[in-house]
Design an enzyme around this catalytic site. Structure first.
Site, mmCIF file in Angstrom:
data_model
loop_
_atom_site.group_PDB
_atom_site.id
_atom_site.type_symbol
_atom_site.label_atom_id
_atom_site.label_comp_id
_atom_site.label_asym_id
_atom_site.label_seq_id
_atom_site.Cartn_x
_atom_site.Cartn_y
_atom_site.Cartn_z
ATOM 1 N N ALA A 64 38.404 -6.638 68.438
ATOM 2 C CA ALA A 64 36.969 -6.424 68.983
ATOM 3 C C ALA A 64 36.766 -6.640 70.522
ATOM 4 O O ALA A 64 37.840 -7.485 70.964
ATOM 5 C CB ALA A 64 35.979 -7.554 68.308
ATOM 6 N N GLY A 113 40.202 -8.018 64.983
ATOM 7 C CA GLY A 113 39.311 -6.977 64.397
ATOM 8 C C GLY A 113 40.103 -5.334 64.259
ATOM 9 O O GLY A 113 39.846 -4.937 63.524
ATOM 10 N N GLU A 147 41.921 -6.449 60.968
ATOM 11 C CA GLU A 147 40.910 -6.448 60.164
ATOM 12 C C GLU A 147 40.498 -4.809 59.690
ATOM 13 O O GLU A 147 40.398 -4.667 58.326
ATOM 14 C CB GLU A 147 39.724 -7.111 60.312
ATOM 15 C CG GLU A 147 40.181 -8.656 60.552
ATOM 16 C CD GLU A 147 38.962 -9.610 61.353
ATOM 17 O OE1 GLU A 147 38.635 -9.206 62.435
ATOM 18 O OE2 GLU A 147 38.535 -10.537 60.596
ATOM 19 N N GLU A 193 42.629 -14.591 66.584
ATOM 20 C CA GLU A 193 41.201 -15.268 66.938
ATOM 21 C C GLU A 193 41.176 -16.722 67.187
ATOM 22 O O GLU A 193 40.450 -17.291 67.989
ATOM 23 C CB GLU A 193 40.371 -15.052 65.869
ATOM 24 C CG GLU A 193 39.824 -13.596 65.783
ATOM 25 C CD GLU A 193 40.718 -12.637 64.886
ATOM 26 O OE1 GLU A 193 41.913 -13.299 64.719
ATOM 27 O OE2 GLU A 193 40.374 -11.733 64.664
HETATM 28 N N1 DAK Z 1 38.794 -6.441 74.366
HETATM 29 C C1 DAK Z 1 38.458 -6.171 75.476
HETATM 30 N N2 DAK Z 1 39.644 -5.639 76.310
HETATM 31 C C2 DAK Z 1 40.954 -5.527 76.038
HETATM 32 C C3 DAK Z 1 41.361 -6.007 74.736
HETATM 33 C C4 DAK Z 1 40.120 -6.574 73.788
HETATM 34 N N3 DAK Z 1 40.393 -7.017 72.501
HETATM 35 N N4 DAK Z 1 42.419 -5.857 74.462
HETATM 36 C C5 DAK Z 1 43.304 -5.461 75.576
HETATM 37 N N5 DAK Z 1 41.827 -5.327 76.532
HETATM 38 C C6 DAK Z 1 41.976 -4.626 77.921
HETATM 39 C C7 DAK Z 1 42.613 -5.641 78.836
HETATM 40 O O1 DAK Z 1 41.695 -6.471 79.086
HETATM 41 C C8 DAK Z 1 43.160 -4.729 79.830
HETATM 42 O O2 DAK Z 1 41.987 -4.312 80.756
HETATM 43 P P1 DAK Z 1 42.203 -4.073 82.173
HETATM 44 O O3 DAK Z 1 42.585 -5.514 82.739
HETATM 45 O O4 DAK Z 1 43.091 -3.143 82.407
HETATM 46 O O5 DAK Z 1 40.839 -3.808 82.366
HETATM 47 C C9 DAK Z 1 43.464 -3.339 79.077
HETATM 48 O O6 DAK Z 1 42.900 -3.595 77.763
HETATM 49 C C10 DAK Z 1 45.045 -3.571 78.897
HETATM 50 O O7 DAK Z 1 45.589 -4.772 78.377
HETATM 51 P P2 DAK Z 1 46.696 -5.682 78.816
HETATM 52 O O8 DAK Z 1 46.883 -5.470 80.346
HETATM 53 O O9 DAK Z 1 46.290 -7.102 78.617
HETATM 54 O O10 DAK Z 1 47.972 -5.062 78.220
HETATM 55 P P3 DAK Z 1 49.205 -6.039 77.835
HETATM 56 O O11 DAK Z 1 50.220 -4.894 77.570
HETATM 57 O O12 DAK Z 1 49.621 -6.825 79.042
HETATM 58 O O13 DAK Z 1 49.008 -6.934 76.779
HETATM 59 C C11 DAK Z 1 47.987 -7.214 74.488
HETATM 60 C C12 DAK Z 1 48.527 -6.193 75.419
HETATM 61 C C13 DAK Z 1 47.381 -6.284 73.130
HETATM 62 C C14 DAK Z 1 48.911 -8.275 73.803
HETATM 63 C C15 DAK Z 1 46.452 -7.865 75.173
HETATM 64 O O14 DAK Z 1 45.717 -6.897 75.820
HETATM 65 C C16 DAK Z 1 45.842 -8.763 74.139
HETATM 66 O O15 DAK Z 1 46.316 -9.818 74.050
HETATM 67 N N6 DAK Z 1 44.728 -8.422 74.031
HETATM 68 C C17 DAK Z 1 43.709 -9.024 73.051
HETATM 69 C C18 DAK Z 1 44.182 -9.195 71.744
HETATM 70 C C19 DAK Z 1 43.045 -9.926 71.033
HETATM 71 O O16 DAK Z 1 42.974 -11.410 71.224
HETATM 72 N N7 DAK Z 1 42.260 -9.513 70.421
HETATM 73 C C20 DAK Z 1 40.991 -9.945 70.035
HETATM 74 C C21 DAK Z 1 40.883 -10.778 68.969
HETATM 75 S S1 DAK Z 1 39.527 -11.364 68.553
HETATM 76 C C22 DAK Z 1 32.836 -10.185 66.181
HETATM 77 C C23 DAK Z 1 33.640 -10.214 65.143
HETATM 78 C C24 DAK Z 1 34.777 -10.050 65.080
HETATM 79 C C25 DAK Z 1 35.380 -10.542 66.348
HETATM 80 C C26 DAK Z 1 35.040 -10.942 67.340
HETATM 81 C C27 DAK Z 1 33.413 -10.532 67.437
HETATM 82 N N8 DAK Z 1 31.385 -10.345 66.407
HETATM 83 C C28 DAK Z 1 30.635 -10.007 65.245
HETATM 84 C C29 DAK Z 1 30.557 -10.673 67.814
HETATM 85 C C30 DAK Z 1 37.046 -10.217 66.193
HETATM 86 C C31 DAK Z 1 37.535 -10.981 67.317
HETATM 87 C C32 DAK Z 1 39.004 -10.337 67.596
HETATM 88 O O17 DAK Z 1 39.366 -9.173 67.400
#
Ligand code: DAK
Length: 256
Positions: free
Chosen positions: A66, A112, A115, A135
């Site tokens: 997400a 997400g 998921e 998460e």
């Molecule tokens: N959200 C927003 N931006 C994201 C993102 C994400 N999940 N994942 C990556 N990006 C963005 C980065 O911020 C970066 O943006 P800029 O800095 O270039 O503007 C761009 O994509 C490229 O990412 P990286 O520079 O980080 O690329 P790397 O190769 O260094 O790393 C990575 C890739 C996939 C390991 C890393 O980007 C990463 O750790 N991303 C986040 C993974 C993560 O934690 N995902 C979210 C899990 S929590 C909800 C319901 C459910 C959820 C939430 C809310 N509600 C009902 C409100 C579920 C939550 C989740 O999914």
């Protein structure tokens, strides 16, 4: 038919739906969730579509979760409400689709994103894919059915380890766990998804719809899904959530 941030191609009764928001590694924001919902609703009604392949644009990411920037400022009520909306619009909706959805995981499937892949009926991964539910690194739990569907697919012990460590697993491990049905080279991914779709096409579409309904009767909508939603919402008012999301946006490690 056009949907924002999605590409749709239909050929030989197989639709390929590609999520394209590459600047954020195809992360799901509200607009993408709504667009996917609209596309699923539309595809369900198309008599000339029998199977759907869902994938991400580019070679790096299926869906990296997400959109963290979007939900970082949510409070408890918004978190809970949006979790409920997300289920209704996308995750429960795709699981209950009338036609089989094959997730073709072409890179990161995180949070997400995993998921979403788990809400599809079948998963094929590229050998470059990395999968996880990170998460807890944000002070959250999976809020879109992940706590339930991961346990169903890989068993409680492995699911617990993945969620408690927030770690990623590689594609061969995901195959060994039963999280994905098959692992193939990235450049063969779409072709293998197409041949799986072709093997589905030879069978009855009415029977497919009934299989999905029967399997879902046992696996979807149990009390764990409701518990997950409530617990997920409650975490939005915690200091750990504020720290976890700030750390991600500031590109540093969280300190819990
Ligand atoms: N959200 C927003 N931006 C994201 C993102 C994400 N999940 N994942 C990556 N990006 C963005 C980065 O911020 C970066 O943006 P800029 O800095 O270039 O503007 C761009 O994509 C490229 O990412 P990286 O520079 O980080 O690329 P790397 O190769 O260094 O790393 C990575 C890739 C996939 C390991 C890393 O980007 C990463 O750790 N991303 C986040 C993974 C993560 O934690 N995902 C979210 C899990 S929590 C909800 C319901 C459910 C959820 C939430 C809310 N509600 C009902 C409100 C579920 C939550 C989740 O999914």
């Amino acid at each position: 038919m056009e949907f924002p941030h999605l590409h749709l191609a239909i050929e030989n009764r197989v639709a390929t739906l590609t999520i394209d928001r590459q600047k954020a590694l195809n992360a799901l924001n509200k607009e993408v969730i709504q667009a996917l919902h609209d596309a699923i609703e539309w595809l369900d009604e198309q008599a000339d579509v029998r199977v759907v392949i869902l994938t991400g644009a580019g070679e790096k990411s299926f869906v990296a979760g997400a959109d963290i920037a979007e939900f970082a400022s949510f409070n408890e009520a918004q978190g809970e409400a949006l979790s409920a909306d997300g289920h209704r619009l996308l995750f429960d909706r795709i699981a209950a689709a009338k036609k089989p959805y094959i997730a073709a995981i072409n890179g990161y499937a995180l949070g997400g994103g995993l998921e979403l892949a788990m809400a599809c009926h079948v998963r094929i991964a590229a050998d470059t894919a990395r999968l996880g539910l990170p998460e807890t690194s944000l002070g959250l739990i999976p809020g879109y059915g992940g706590t339930q569907r991961l346990v169903q697919l890989v068993g409680k012990g492995r699911a617990m380890e993945m969620m408690l460590s927030a770690g990623m697993i590689d594609a061969p491990t995901a195959e060994r766990y039963g999280l994905v049905n098959k692992v193939v080279a990235l450049d063969e991914l779409m072709q293998v998804a197409q041949s799986m779709a072709a093997s589905f096409l030879k069978q009855s579409g009415q029977a497919h719809a009934a299989v999905i309904q029967a399997v879902n009767a046992a696996t979807e909508g149990g009390p764990g899904f409701g518990a997950e939603q409530n617990l997920f919402g409650a975490l939005f008012s915690t200091a750990d959530f504020a720290e976890g999301t700030s750390a991600f946006l500031e590109k540093r490690k969280p300190s819990f």
